[in-house]
Write an enzyme that holds these catalytic residues in place. Structure first.
Site, PDB file in Angstrom:
ATOM      1  N   ASP A  22       0.822  -1.207   0.000  1.00 34.62           N
ATOM      2  CA  ASP A  22       0.000   0.000   0.000  1.00 34.62           C
ATOM      3  C   ASP A  22       0.864   1.269   0.000  1.00 34.62           C
ATOM      4  O   ASP A  22       1.997   1.258   0.491  1.00 34.62           O
ATOM      5  CB  ASP A  22      -0.920  -0.026   1.236  1.00 34.62           C
ATOM      6  CG  ASP A  22      -2.125   0.893   1.078  1.00 34.62           C
ATOM      7  OD1 ASP A  22      -2.328   1.430  -0.027  1.00 34.62           O
ATOM      8  OD2 ASP A  22      -2.861   1.073   2.067  1.00 34.62           O
ATOM      9  N   ASN A  70     -11.006  -2.463  -5.510  1.00 35.17           N
ATOM     10  CA  ASN A  70     -10.218  -1.535  -6.332  1.00 35.17           C
ATOM     11  C   ASN A  70     -10.870  -1.205  -7.684  1.00 35.17           C
ATOM     12  O   ASN A  70     -10.484  -0.241  -8.342  1.00 35.17           O
ATOM     13  CB  ASN A  70      -8.792  -2.051  -6.552  1.00 35.17           C
ATOM     14  CG  ASN A  70      -7.896  -1.956  -5.321  1.00 35.17           C
ATOM     15  OD1 ASN A  70      -7.025  -2.801  -5.093  1.00 35.17           O
ATOM     16  ND2 ASN A  70      -8.089  -0.926  -4.504  1.00 35.17           N
TER      17      ASN A  70
END
Ligand code: IPE
Ligand code: IPE
Ligand code: MG
Length: 247
Positions: A22, A70
């Protein structure tokens, strides 16, 4: 750096490390660059971490590359991520083979764009005989989806009379997960300072050590990996027991 590596106890290296990669977007933003360049820089970290993991004897490395959630990102970013995936897999196959890396995928990969799916399948096929380390890409992955799929398959077996409800054990359930045959990760790393699981491997991390670092994924290198492993090695995994009971 070699100093960090020399501190690692080779007898206690995790067999399986899972990583929530991330912070690519924030890394880019900090540098005044478009988010996509953050993702591109993240590929370098994937390469470095995979090689370092293989070198110290990690057998499975699972990387969260694209979550089901996502898809909700701006379409241009999703398209760029899918292209980057195709480009990366194509470009890395030779090195994966050279380094003994077997590629695998977990997640609802059938729903990926056809060109991504095709390249992914080729990558898996071309590296299937490697056995030094298995690189598992979590793509269009959602742990809740995975658990529901397993539940549906077991329900079908019960309906057909092939399985009794009381026979459903952890082992039988695990057999239906996309990670079957892979030991649960001993260590889960999340970069970028977030401290959440974001629907990643919920069943498999039931007893995993969690390691959160503020470092953005593009800056996560072998040194950072070794730090995470050292942190893991300094923990006492008691499995419900007390210290005195441990060997
Ligand atoms: C992780 O970086 C990569 C993917 C989710 C594909 P992010 O893109 O989430 O980066 P941040 O969290 O916005 O910084
Ligand atoms: C999680 O990262 C998914 C991947 C690393 C691929 P996100 O950045 O998408 O997670 P949230 O939504 O902020 O938790
Ligand atoms: Mg993020």
């Amino acid at each position: 750096m070699s100093d960090l590596k020399s501190q690692i106890n080779p007898g206690k290296v995790p067999k399986h490390i899972a990583i929530i990669m991330d912070g690519n977007g924030r890394w880019a933003k900090q540098k005044g660059m478009p988010r996509v360049l953050g993702h591109r820089s993240g590929v370098k970290s994937v390469r470095e971490v995979t090689e370092a993991a293989a070198q110290i004897g990690v057998k499975y490395l699972t990387l969260y590359a694209f979550s089901t959630e996502n898809w909700n990102r701006p379409p241009a970013e999703v398209t760029a991520l899918m292209s980057l995936l195709v480009e990366t897999i194509k470009g890395e196959i030779r090195d994966l083979n050279k380094n003994g890396v077997r590629l695998m995928a977990i997640g609802d990969i059938e729903a990926l764009p056809p060109s991504t799916l095709k390249t992914l399948r080729e990558g898996i096929e071309k590296t299937k005989d490697n056995d030094r380390v298995t690189l598992v890409l979590a793509l269009n992955y959602s742990a809740k989806w995975e658990i529901l799929c397993a539940t549906r398959r077991l329900a079908e077996q019960v309906k057909m009379g092939a399985l009794q409800p009381f026979e459903i054990s952890e082992a039988i359930f695990e057999h239906e997960l996309s990670t079957h045959g892979i030991p649960d990760p001993e260590l889960l790393i999340r970069t970028s300072g977030e401290a959440r699981l974001s629907n990643f491997l919920l069943w498999q991390v039931a007893y995993t050590e969690l390691y959160f670092t503020p470092v953005f994924w593009p800056d996560f290198d072998r040194k950072e990996l070794f730090k995470a492993i050292l942190s893991y090695q300094n923990r006492e995994r008691r499995f419900g027991m007390i210290s005195e009971q441990l060997p």
